[in-house]
Design an enzyme around this catalytic site. Structure first.
Site, PDB file in Angstrom:
ATOM      1  N   SER A 158       0.676  -0.905   0.495  1.00 43.27           N
ATOM      2  CA  SER A 158      -0.034   0.104   0.162  1.00 43.27           C
ATOM      3  C   SER A 158       0.824   0.988   0.315  1.00 43.27           C
ATOM      4  O   SER A 158       1.524   1.236  -0.818  1.00 43.27           O
ATOM      5  CB  SER A 158      -0.641   0.182   1.171  1.00 43.27           C
ATOM      6  OG  SER A 158      -1.966   1.055   1.414  1.00 43.27           O
ATOM      7  N   TYR A 172      -5.298   7.554  -7.305  1.00 37.92           N
ATOM      8  CA  TYR A 172      -4.356   6.823  -6.584  1.00 37.92           C
ATOM      9  C   TYR A 172      -4.480   6.543  -5.119  1.00 37.92           C
ATOM     10  O   TYR A 172      -4.051   5.506  -4.598  1.00 37.92           O
ATOM     11  CB  TYR A 172      -2.742   7.454  -6.424  1.00 37.92           C
ATOM     12  CG  TYR A 172      -1.816   6.896  -6.077  1.00 37.92           C
ATOM     13  CD1 TYR A 172      -1.349   6.005  -6.443  1.00 37.92           C
ATOM     14  CD2 TYR A 172      -1.367   7.123  -4.942  1.00 37.92           C
ATOM     15  CE1 TYR A 172       0.017   5.175  -6.123  1.00 37.92           C
ATOM     16  CE2 TYR A 172      -0.220   6.071  -3.954  1.00 37.92           C
ATOM     17  CZ  TYR A 172       0.449   5.154  -4.803  1.00 37.92           C
ATOM     18  OH  TYR A 172       1.756   4.662  -4.420  1.00 37.92           O
ATOM     19  N   LYS A 176      -5.788   2.675  -3.481  1.00 37.91           N
ATOM     20  CA  LYS A 176      -4.917   2.224  -1.751  1.00 37.91           C
ATOM     21  C   LYS A 176      -6.260   2.285  -0.961  1.00 37.91           C
ATOM     22  O   LYS A 176      -6.640   1.530  -0.162  1.00 37.91           O
ATOM     23  CB  LYS A 176      -3.513   3.436  -1.815  1.00 37.91           C
ATOM     24  CG  LYS A 176      -2.745   3.401  -3.049  1.00 37.91           C
ATOM     25  CD  LYS A 176      -1.896   1.911  -2.489  1.00 37.91           C
ATOM     26  CE  LYS A 176      -0.422   1.480  -3.844  1.00 37.91           C
ATOM     27  NZ  LYS A 176       0.167   0.536  -4.180  1.00 37.91           N
TER      28      LYS A 176
END
Length: 308
Positions: A158, A172, A176
């Site tokens: 992660s 993004y 994650k």
């Protein structure tokens, strides 16, 4: 709440590793660390273009594979090759494949956003569940007799961005954060008897080609181009940090830390922020969240009070 990772994990001396995204950065560093320092381990190193794995030494313990985590047929083919090479044995999976998508969220295209989530989240989820299928016992009898699979460890790379949201990286962060929630949930689904642990590795800045080779940028949106806009301020700050190297970890140090987490012979932590910057920012995030929680207590309790 069902606990995760209830038993210590003991890394076998001849462990079979599967690592995605090995062409550069953390993935490559981890491959090099294993082949250099632990040659008795077996390694499946993957990349979209298998020629990018030419740095690997030739060894019967090493299997370079073409793998596109956004393609279910590619994943199925890779796992078939793993079963054939190592007799269905798989001990550690490191889901590292990924890239950053940054820029003005209002200008992001459907293609850009879907491709980002396919790689960061759905790709890691697909690989993880294929791995669980290989790691768990194949029947209740095997589980009770201890004759089934030996369990394993799935490590999902992660990021600090999986815990802290910053301007200009919305998709993004979405990828994650999805990976974080999915991993925590699936880790709690595992039977303690299976011996399967999950771990989220959350680095902050790493000195890799991530900011060039592994970074996609959304086309600028004219409404967000003032230097006083939050995204432009953050871009300037981040670029200064990258240029100076202050607070940035080397991929070799990250690789060694990942191996250390796997090899301690202890219970695997569900989350490991990597680097002092990551640890400090996560601590600040949680402390701030507690203050915000107290501030909205009256609002949270209002519906209950009205009902009574």
């Amino acid at each position: 709440m069902n606990p995760a990772n209830t038993k210590p994990y003991n890394l076998p001396e001849d462990a079979v590793w599967l690592i995605t995204g090995c062409s550069s950065g953390i993935g490559r560093a981890l491959c090099e660390y294993i082949t250099t320092h632990h040659p008795a381990h077996r390694l499946i190193a993957t990349a979209r273009n298998v020629s990018a794995l030419s740095y690997l030494p030739s060894s019967p313990n090493i299997l370079p594979l073409q793998l596109d985590v956004t393609s279910p047929p590619s994943i199925s083919a890779a796992f078939s090759a793993i079963k054939a090479k190592f007799n269905g044995r798989l001990d550690v999976v490191v889901n590292n494949a990924g890239y950053s998508l940054s820029g003005d969220t209002e200008a992001a295209t459907e293609e850009e956003t879907h491709a980002e989530l396919e790689t960061l989240f759905f790709g890691a989820a697909r690989v993880s569940m294929k791995a669980v299928e290989m790691m768990r016992p194949k029947s209740d009898q095997e589980e009770s007799e201890g004759d089934g699979a030996r369990g394993g460890l799935i490590m999902n790379i992660s990021s600090l961005a999986g815990l802290v949201g910053l301007a200009g990286h919305a998709y993004y962060h979405a990828g994650k954060w999805a990976l974080e929630g999915w991993t925590e949930s699936v880790a709690r689904e595992m039977s303690p008897g299976w011996g399967i642990s999950f771990c989220l590795i959350e680095p902050s800045g790493v000195k890799t080609s991530f900011e060039t080779h592994s970074k996609a940028r959304i086309a600028p949106h004219p409404a967000y181009q003032s230097p006083n806009m939050p995204s432009r301020i953050l871009e300037s700050y981040v670029q200064k940090g990258i240029s100076s190297g202050v607070g940035m970890m080397s991929p070799d140090a990250v690789a060694e830390a990942i191996y250390h987490v796997a090899s301690r012979g202890e219970k695997i932590p569900l989350r490991v922020p990597l680097g002092s910057t990551a640890w400090m920012m996560v601590k600040m995030k949680h402390e701030g969240a507690l203050k915000e929680l107290e501030a909205v207590k009256e609002l949270s309790e209002r519906p209950v009070r009205k009902e009574t």
